[in-house]
Design an enzyme around this catalytic site. Structure first.
Site, PDB file in Angstrom:
ATOM      1  N   SER A   1       0.844  -1.190   0.000  1.00 16.60           N
ATOM      2  CA  SER A   1       0.000   0.000   0.000  1.00 16.60           C
ATOM      3  C   SER A   1       0.881   1.243   0.000  1.00 16.60           C
ATOM      4  O   SER A   1       2.068   1.179  -0.344  1.00 16.60           O
ATOM      5  CB  SER A   1      -0.939  -0.006   1.217  1.00 16.60           C
ATOM      6  OG  SER A   1      -1.911   1.017   1.118  1.00 16.60           O
ATOM      7  N   ASN A   2       0.307   2.376   0.382  1.00 16.03           N
ATOM      8  CA  ASN A   2       1.053   3.626   0.463  1.00 16.03           C
ATOM      9  C   ASN A   2       0.522   4.441   1.633  1.00 16.03           C
ATOM     10  O   ASN A   2      -0.357   3.991   2.369  1.00 16.03           O
ATOM     11  CB  ASN A   2       0.971   4.399  -0.861  1.00 16.03           C
ATOM     12  CG  ASN A   2      -0.461   4.643  -1.282  1.00 16.03           C
ATOM     13  OD1 ASN A   2      -1.233   5.280  -0.560  1.00 16.03           O
ATOM     14  ND2 ASN A   2      -0.849   4.117  -2.439  1.00 16.03           N
TER      15      ASN A   2
END
Length: 402
Positions: free
Chosen positions: A208-209
């Site tokens: 993810s981020n």
């Protein structure tokens, strides 16, 4: 959400008057200019000093100031306001409104107001259900007064039932919705992507981020406050749009966001699409159905590119639909923004840089540059994400309406 709106807040003699302080604070925080009118009895429940401090305006109770004779013009007040909100509205005041009694400044202002009037009744359950009160409410409703139905619960009398003034947060939602229905983007449909995506490695781990979804939520709220019919396709984010008018479709992965967005986009006649989500560019080619065990040797993940939502939507873009993209770069930002605009058939790109302090993921502020197809870019100073959303909404509005 209420920037530039003029709101008269009328407070009558009710134990629920203490809620007016919280309501005034919410209205001011949303950008409204608030002037407070109080009946003489209301001062016994909440002090004018409290309300003056919260609204930064003197409180009006009498027709004139006995010290200097200054006149408080009910006519001028009625012309100044965009909305006259009476909260709480006691049974006594509602009866006087229904029969045209004008024995205090709050009531004379009501009778001369040219703006819409909203009233939040507050009283004991037997009073609220009495035929006389019901008749007065029916009369006021037929005359166009917007009545905010009280809630059920514990009352000041110790009884439990209907009569509690609607909570300040709920009144605030009704006020925002009222202005939204009359907004500059009324009847316009806008689709937004927001937040991060999570790409599963196994049932426990994911790629993810750091996107919080705060920018997307702020944009959705701002556009909704202008009357737009807003739908957000959101990745997993703790930040949600605060407006109840915004419809949210929750997804997790980039593939799910693509499917949800394309399904809505193809079936809806949207006036604008805003690609604000931080969608993963790559996803594990094959997620393990069981948790991967830690080994002494290195773990190699095979990644496959995800579908580019803005690019695919750009190929399907209909005439008249405005597409706005976002770019987050650490270098070469201007070239990247202009390249993205061309490749993805965007009308506008919002660029922000991770090298600017206070901008990017997880911050309450952002520093952006707006890029256009046929106009010079606009570099904006560091602002709150709510203010950036307002700036962006101004430009989306111009692109849609021009």
């Amino acid at each position: 959400m209420l920037a530039g709106k003029h709101i008269l807040l009328g407070i009558t003699g009710s134990i629920a008057a203490y809620k007016a302080a919280a309501l005034a604070r919410l209205l001011v925080k949303a950008g409204a200019q608030v002037k407070v009118l109080m009946t003489p009895m209301a001062k016994r429940f909440i002090t004018p000093l409290t309300m003056a401090t919260l609204t930064r305006n003197p409180i009006l109770v009498d027709f004139f100031d006995p010290e200097n004779g200054a006149w408080n013009s009910h006519v001028s007040l009625g012309c100044w306001a965009d909305l006259y909100l009476i909260a709480p509205a006691s049974a006594n005041t509602l009866a006087k409104m229904a029969t045209g009694v004008a024995d205090n400044l709050l009531l004379t202002t009501y009778l001369s107001a040219r703006c819409p009037v909203m009233a939040a009744p507050a009283m004991d359950l037997d009073m609220y259900m009495h035929d006389a009160v019901r008749s007065n409410l029916d009369t006021l409703g037929k005359r166009g007064v917007i009545l905010l139905e009280p809630a059920s619960g514990e009352l000041a009398s110790g009884l439990s039932g209907k009569g509690r003034m609607m909570e300040p947060e709920d009144i605030m939602d009704r006020v925002v919705s009222f202005f939204a229905a009359k907004g500059s983007l009324s009847s316009r449909k806008i689709l937004i992507t927001s937040g991060p995506t999570k790409e599963a490695i196994d049932p426990v781990r994911f790629i993810s981020n750091h996107s919080s979804g705060r920018m997307g939520a702020a944009i959705a709220d701002e556009l909704a406050s202008r009357g737009a019919d807003v739908t957000v396709v959101s990745g997993p984010s703790p930040v949600r749009p605060s407006s109840e008018a915004v419809k949210v479709v929750d997804v997790v992965s980039a593939a799910q966001m693509y499917e949800a967005f394309m399904s809505l986009y193809s079936s809806g006649d949207f006036d604008a699409a805003v690609f604000c989500a931080a969608v993963a560019d790559y996803s594990p080619s094959e997620a393990s159905p069981v948790k991967l065990k830690k080994e002494d040797s290195s773990l190699v993940l095979k990644l496959s590119p995800t579908k580019d939502i803005a690019f695919e939507a750009g190929k399907r873009k209909r005439s008249g639909c405005v597409h706005v993209g976002f770019a987050l770069e650490t270098d070469g930002g201007e070239d990247s923004a202009r390249d993205k605009m061309e490749r993805k058939n965007l009308d506008m790109v919002v660029l922000n840089s991770l090298t600017d302090e206070g901008a990017g993921f997880g911050c309450p502020t952002n520093k952006v540059t707006f890029f256009y197809r046929n106009a010079p870019e606009e570099a904006m100073p560091l602002k709150s994400k709510q203010d950036v959303a307002s700036d962006l909404a101004d430009r989306i509005e111009k692109l849609i309406l021009c």
